[in-house]
Write a protein that holds these residues in place. Structure first.
Motif, mmCIF file in Angstrom:
data_model
loop_
_atom_site.group_PDB
_atom_site.id
_atom_site.type_symbol
_atom_site.label_atom_id
_atom_site.label_comp_id
_atom_site.label_asym_id
_atom_site.label_seq_id
_atom_site.Cartn_x
_atom_site.Cartn_y
_atom_site.Cartn_z
ATOM 1 N N ARG A 1 13.831 8.174 5.378
ATOM 2 C CA ARG A 1 13.634 9.317 4.485
ATOM 3 C C ARG A 1 14.142 10.605 5.146
ATOM 4 O O ARG A 1 14.753 11.445 4.496
ATOM 5 C CB ARG A 1 12.160 9.469 4.086
ATOM 6 N N ILE A 2 13.894 10.752 6.445
ATOM 7 C CA ILE A 2 14.370 11.931 7.167
ATOM 8 C C ILE A 2 15.899 11.947 7.187
ATOM 9 O O ILE A 2 16.524 12.988 6.961
ATOM 10 C CB ILE A 2 13.799 11.971 8.596
ATOM 11 N N ALA A 3 16.509 10.787 7.439
ATOM 12 C CA ALA A 3 17.975 10.693 7.499
ATOM 13 C C ALA A 3 18.618 11.046 6.163
ATOM 14 O O ALA A 3 19.754 11.530 6.131
ATOM 15 C CB ALA A 3 18.388 9.289 7.934
ATOM 16 N N ALA A 4 17.914 10.838 5.070
ATOM 17 C CA ALA A 4 18.459 11.136 3.742
ATOM 18 C C ALA A 4 18.386 12.628 3.402
ATOM 19 O O ALA A 4 18.939 13.050 2.386
ATOM 20 C CB ALA A 4 17.708 10.321 2.687
ATOM 21 N N CYS A 5 17.733 13.417 4.233
ATOM 22 C CA CYS A 5 17.580 14.850 3.971
ATOM 23 C C CYS A 5 18.805 15.626 4.453
ATOM 24 O O CYS A 5 19.370 15.323 5.500
ATOM 25 C CB CYS A 5 16.334 15.384 4.679
ATOM 26 N N ALA A 6 19.156 16.656 3.710
ATOM 27 C CA ALA A 6 20.297 17.497 4.072
ATOM 28 C C ALA A 6 19.990 18.373 5.287
ATOM 29 O O ALA A 6 20.899 18.761 6.019
ATOM 30 C CB ALA A 6 20.684 18.371 2.885
ATOM 31 N N ALA A 7 18.730 18.697 5.494
ATOM 32 C CA ALA A 7 18.296 19.516 6.628
ATOM 33 C C ALA A 7 16.972 18.937 7.137
ATOM 34 O O ALA A 7 16.306 18.190 6.413
ATOM 35 C CB ALA A 7 18.115 20.964 6.187
#
Length: 175
Positions: free
Chosen positions: A61-67
């Motif tokens: 989920r963190i990796a899918a975030c833009a920032a």
């Protein structure tokens, strides 16, 4: 500037649990995007067995975030949020009723020291003793708010919301 918040529920609950739901409302009202991963499939593996798959799910989920996102967790959600911050960039950690360890697991609670963090715990927490997280916070000079409540922190939902709103305001000022 508002960003993204990932709210991780505790064991034996779900993404619609009271605390993460209320905190998501606070963040959304302030213009932040939120998501609440569903860890119930992982939790079926038992407390110790759920740690590794929960961390992997949170890393995804963190990796899918833009920032870098803000991580919010309650109990087991707090435990894995701290551990996830060791390997992925995060903007902040807002952690409730944090266990210092999960019996039967090889993990001990930890977090990245350069990440803005607020720990909140109950004086009468019958699941995660205050002494252990107090000692962790003391060694790291982390802010720790202790409330007259038990593990669920159910008597202080409004206070949790106020603290979270202030925490997000402070993070937004940093960017």
């Amino acid at each position: 500037m508002p960003g993204h918040v990932i709210l991780s529920h505790g064991s034996d609950t779900g993404p619609d649990a009271t605390k993460v739901s209320e905190l998501a409302k606070v963040a959304e009202a302030m213009g932040w995007n939120t998501e609440r991963p569903d860890y119930r499939e992982d939790d079926a593996l038992g407390h110790a067995g759920s740690v590794t798959p929960r961390i992997a799910r949170l890393h995804d989920r963190i990796a899918a975030c833009a920032a870098p996102p803000v991580l919010v967790g309650s109990s087991m959600g707090s435990f894995v949020s701290g551990l996830a911050s060791l390997e992925r960039p995060v903007a902040g950690l807002f952690l409730l009723a944090t266990p210092s360890m999960i019996p039967g697991s090889d993990y001990a609670f930890d977090l990245r020291e350069d990440v803005p963090t607020l720990l909140i715990h109950g004086w009468q927490d019958e699941v995660c003793p205050l002494d252990e997280i107090y000692e962790f916070a003391r060694r790291r000079y982390l802010p720790l708010l202790v409330l007259d409540d038990d593990h669920r922190l159910g008597k202080h939902i409004d206070e949790l919301g106020r603290q979270f709103g202030f925490f997000l305001e402070q993070l937004a000022k940093r960017t």
